[in-house]
Design a protein around this motif. Structure first.
Motif, PDB file in Angstrom:
ATOM      1  N   ALA A 112       0.659  -1.231  -0.087  1.00 30.73           N
ATOM      2  CA  ALA A 112       0.066  -0.017   0.086  1.00 30.73           C
ATOM      3  C   ALA A 112       0.873   1.336   0.056  1.00 30.73           C
ATOM      4  O   ALA A 112       0.350   2.156  -0.600  1.00 30.73           O
ATOM      5  CB  ALA A 112      -0.802  -0.019   1.056  1.00 30.73           C
ATOM      6  N   ALA A 113       2.012   1.192   0.652  1.00 28.57           N
ATOM      7  CA  ALA A 113       2.599   2.261   0.860  1.00 28.57           C
ATOM      8  C   ALA A 113       3.518   2.709  -0.426  1.00 28.57           C
ATOM      9  O   ALA A 113       3.528   3.744  -1.115  1.00 28.57           O
ATOM     10  CB  ALA A 113       4.042   1.965   1.991  1.00 28.57           C
ATOM     11  N   GLU A 114       3.816   1.719  -1.206  1.00 24.16           N
ATOM     12  CA  GLU A 114       4.267   1.715  -2.708  1.00 24.16           C
ATOM     13  C   GLU A 114       3.279   2.428  -3.548  1.00 24.16           C
ATOM     14  O   GLU A 114       3.692   3.279  -4.498  1.00 24.16           O
ATOM     15  CB  GLU A 114       4.850   0.555  -2.991  1.00 24.16           C
ATOM     16  N   LEU A 115       1.904   1.930  -3.383  1.00 25.67           N
ATOM     17  CA  LEU A 115       1.103   2.192  -4.215  1.00 25.67           C
ATOM     18  C   LEU A 115       0.664   3.868  -4.143  1.00 25.67           C
ATOM     19  O   LEU A 115       0.449   4.780  -5.017  1.00 25.67           O
ATOM     20  CB  LEU A 115      -0.295   1.599  -3.953  1.00 25.67           C
ATOM     21  N   SER A 116       0.936   4.211  -2.854  1.00 20.98           N
ATOM     22  CA  SER A 116       0.506   5.708  -2.511  1.00 20.98           C
ATOM     23  C   SER A 116       1.659   6.777  -3.017  1.00 20.98           C
ATOM     24  O   SER A 116       1.518   7.703  -3.777  1.00 20.98           O
ATOM     25  CB  SER A 116       0.815   5.862  -0.954  1.00 20.98           C
ATOM     26  N   HIS A 117       2.943   6.035  -2.911  1.00 17.93           N
ATOM     27  CA  HIS A 117       3.996   6.828  -3.682  1.00 17.93           C
ATOM     28  C   HIS A 117       3.751   6.842  -5.194  1.00 17.93           C
ATOM     29  O   HIS A 117       3.870   7.945  -5.753  1.00 17.93           O
ATOM     30  CB  HIS A 117       5.454   5.973  -3.424  1.00 17.93           C
ATOM     31  N   LEU A 118       3.474   5.908  -5.836  1.00 21.71           N
ATOM     32  CA  LEU A 118       3.036   5.934  -7.070  1.00 21.71           C
ATOM     33  C   LEU A 118       1.923   7.123  -7.672  1.00 21.71           C
ATOM     34  O   LEU A 118       1.849   7.620  -8.601  1.00 21.71           O
ATOM     35  CB  LEU A 118       2.750   4.594  -8.004  1.00 21.71           C
ATOM     36  N   LYS A 136      -1.554   4.781 -14.751  1.00 18.42           N
ATOM     37  CA  LYS A 136      -3.024   4.846 -13.946  1.00 18.42           C
ATOM     38  C   LYS A 136      -3.771   3.648 -13.983  1.00 18.42           C
ATOM     39  O   LYS A 136      -4.622   3.540 -12.791  1.00 18.42           O
ATOM     40  CB  LYS A 136      -3.483   6.373 -14.606  1.00 18.42           C
ATOM     41  N   ASN A 137      -3.812   3.051 -15.207  1.00 17.14           N
ATOM     42  CA  ASN A 137      -4.855   1.867 -15.265  1.00 17.14           C
ATOM     43  C   ASN A 137      -4.345   0.780 -14.645  1.00 17.14           C
ATOM     44  O   ASN A 137      -5.197   0.162 -13.875  1.00 17.14           O
ATOM     45  CB  ASN A 137      -4.735   1.422 -16.717  1.00 17.14           C
ATOM     46  N   GLN A 138      -2.913   0.881 -14.114  1.00 13.77           N
ATOM     47  CA  GLN A 138      -2.555  -0.367 -13.134  1.00 13.77           C
ATOM     48  C   GLN A 138      -2.836   0.130 -11.749  1.00 13.77           C
ATOM     49  O   GLN A 138      -3.045  -0.862 -10.955  1.00 13.77           O
ATOM     50  CB  GLN A 138      -1.089  -0.565 -13.479  1.00 13.77           C
ATOM     51  N   LEU A 139      -2.728   1.119 -11.528  1.00 12.84           N
ATOM     52  CA  LEU A 139      -3.138   1.836  -9.940  1.00 12.84           C
ATOM     53  C   LEU A 139      -4.463   1.626  -9.770  1.00 12.84           C
ATOM     54  O   LEU A 139      -4.996   1.163  -8.609  1.00 12.84           O
ATOM     55  CB  LEU A 139      -2.724   3.352  -9.770  1.00 12.84           C
ATOM     56  N   ARG A 140      -5.223   1.854 -10.928  1.00  7.68           N
ATOM     57  CA  ARG A 140      -6.802   1.670 -10.538  1.00  7.68           C
ATOM     58  C   ARG A 140      -7.287   0.076 -10.279  1.00  7.68           C
ATOM     59  O   ARG A 140      -7.991  -0.142  -9.778  1.00  7.68           O
ATOM     60  CB  ARG A 140      -7.544   2.272 -11.886  1.00  7.68           C
TER      61      ARG A 140
END
Length: 401
Positions: A112-118, A136-140
């Motif tokens: 989750a922390a790495e996703l926040s960073h991205l 953006k699509n990968q984060l979604r």
């Protein structure tokens, strides 16, 4: 080489300003700025410092590259000087290319922390006009797989923010135990960025309104004095600053002091206390937030700059356009009260010869944060309308608080 692309705006700036002071000296320059030229010169030097630092330290940039991008974007949003804006845009594009080169996709074993960073990096890219659709699509796809607690460290749908989780050691701004203020504004920023990007923040898809309601746990705001613990004084400042920054869409919009009456009054009453603490970052942040309420802002500054920078260049009358005409004599603090003027003079006197801000005990890689804050404070501020930037928040402050 750190100078990157030599655009026309950079050539104009080099012709009109004393552009870059290199070196690592940390003895602040002593100056008494009275004209807009003096202030804009300091801003440019600070921008060039950020550019050099962003390109020089890859390890630090990997952690905080999104902060560099947001900082530079903040100058773009606030400055009324077209040449400074153009130079900041050039720097932002170069720094963005470096960030995209480091973070091209979501890792398979992401947390989750790495996703926040991205997510924060993507937000900065979109603000400067460089969307990254693949990321953006990968984060979604990835972000809903984590629980709210993993992003925010509390569940805003069930509880108020607490202080019961350890702060990451990598955090450059806080090297102490957590407080409710830190937990709250961390959640506020996460929710704001996710909502603006239309990304799902956790399984419950937390929204900004879910976080802002917990502002009642911070009210009434404590008054800061010389006897206040410095850590608590800074935590409250950052909490209220992130409220102002998100509601103003990070400098794009002016806020109505009649709607955010308690918040405006707090910043107005705390310029002197933070100045007494001799904390240049805190002083700069207070000034920036006051300007986002319209305090000390010359609403005609942008028009002055456009008129000044248009005709001499076209007509070939004077290549030294920043120093020419009205800009040479225009008082930098004409629309400010004496407290704001004194505080800005204090900030200008604290700038290091290499363009940065930050006292001698601040590591070189951590000077980007005080430098960013001081650049925001020194900008004249140009706003594109009124906030709040999130629908429904105006009614919340008017009717429910």
């Amino acid at each position: 080489e750190y100078m990157g692309e030599h655009s026309m705006s950079m050539l104009l700036l080099c012709a009109s300003l004393v552009c870059v002071v290199s070196g690592s000296e940390l003895t602040p320059e002593v100056r008494n700025a009275t004209t807009r030229f003096d202030v804009d010169e300091a801003i440019l030097k600070g921008l060039e410092y950020l550019y050099r630092q962003a390109l020089a330290d890859d390890t630090h940039f990997a952690k905080y590259g999104h902060d560099y991008l947001m900082c530079i974007d903040g100058v773009i949003e606030r400055s009324t000087n077209p040449l400074i804006v153009h130079r900041a845009e050039d720097i932002a594009r170069a720094v963005a290319r470096k960030w995209k080169g480091l973070f091209s996709e979501v890792p398979e074993d992401v947390n989750a922390a790495e996703l926040s960073h991205l997510m924060f990096g993507l937000f900065a890219l979109e603000r400067i006009g460089l969307p990254f659709r693949t990321l953006k699509n990968q984060l979604r796809e990835a972000m809903p797989h984590f629980e709210t607690m993993e992003y925010l460290h509390f569940d805003p749908l069930d509880e108020a923010p607490g202080a019961d989780f350890p702060l990451p050691k990598s955090n450059p701004m806080h090297k102490h135990i957590n407080t409710a203020e830190i937990v709250w504004y961390n959640a506020l920023v996460h929710a704001y960025v996710a909502q603006k990007l239309r990304l799902p923040l956790g399984h419950h898809r937390i929204q900004y309104k879910d976080i802002i309601t917990h502002i009642t746990s911070l009210r009434p705001y404590k008054h800061i004095t010389n006897n206040t613990n410095h850590i608590h004084a800074i935590d409250l400042l950052y909490a209220l600053t992130n409220l102002v920054w998100t509601l103003s869409d990070y400098g794009k919009l002016r806020l109505d002091r009649n709607v955010l009456e308690m918040e405006f009054a707090w910043f107005r009453d705390h310029l002197k206390p933070y100045l007494a603490l001799n904390d240049e970052t805190a002083v700069a942040i207070v000034i920036d937030c006051l300007k986002l309420f319209g305090e000390g802002v010359d609403d005609d500054a942008h028009e002055h700059s456009l008129a000044l920078f248009a005709s001499p260049l076209i007509e070939g009358e004077d290549s030294n356009i920043v120093k020419s005409g009205k800009e040479k004599s225009r008082n930098a603090f004409g629309h400010m009260n004496k407290d704001m003027e004194a505080a800005l003079q204090y900030l200008l006197a604290r700038q290091n010869p290499n363009g940065s801000w930050g006292q001698s005990d601040v590591a070189e890689q951590d000077r980007y944060h005080p430098t960013c804050a001081c650049l925001y404070a020194l900008c004249e501020h140009s706003h594109d309308g009124y906030g709040p930037s999130i629908p429904g928040i105006h009614k919340f402050f008017k009717d429910e608080l």
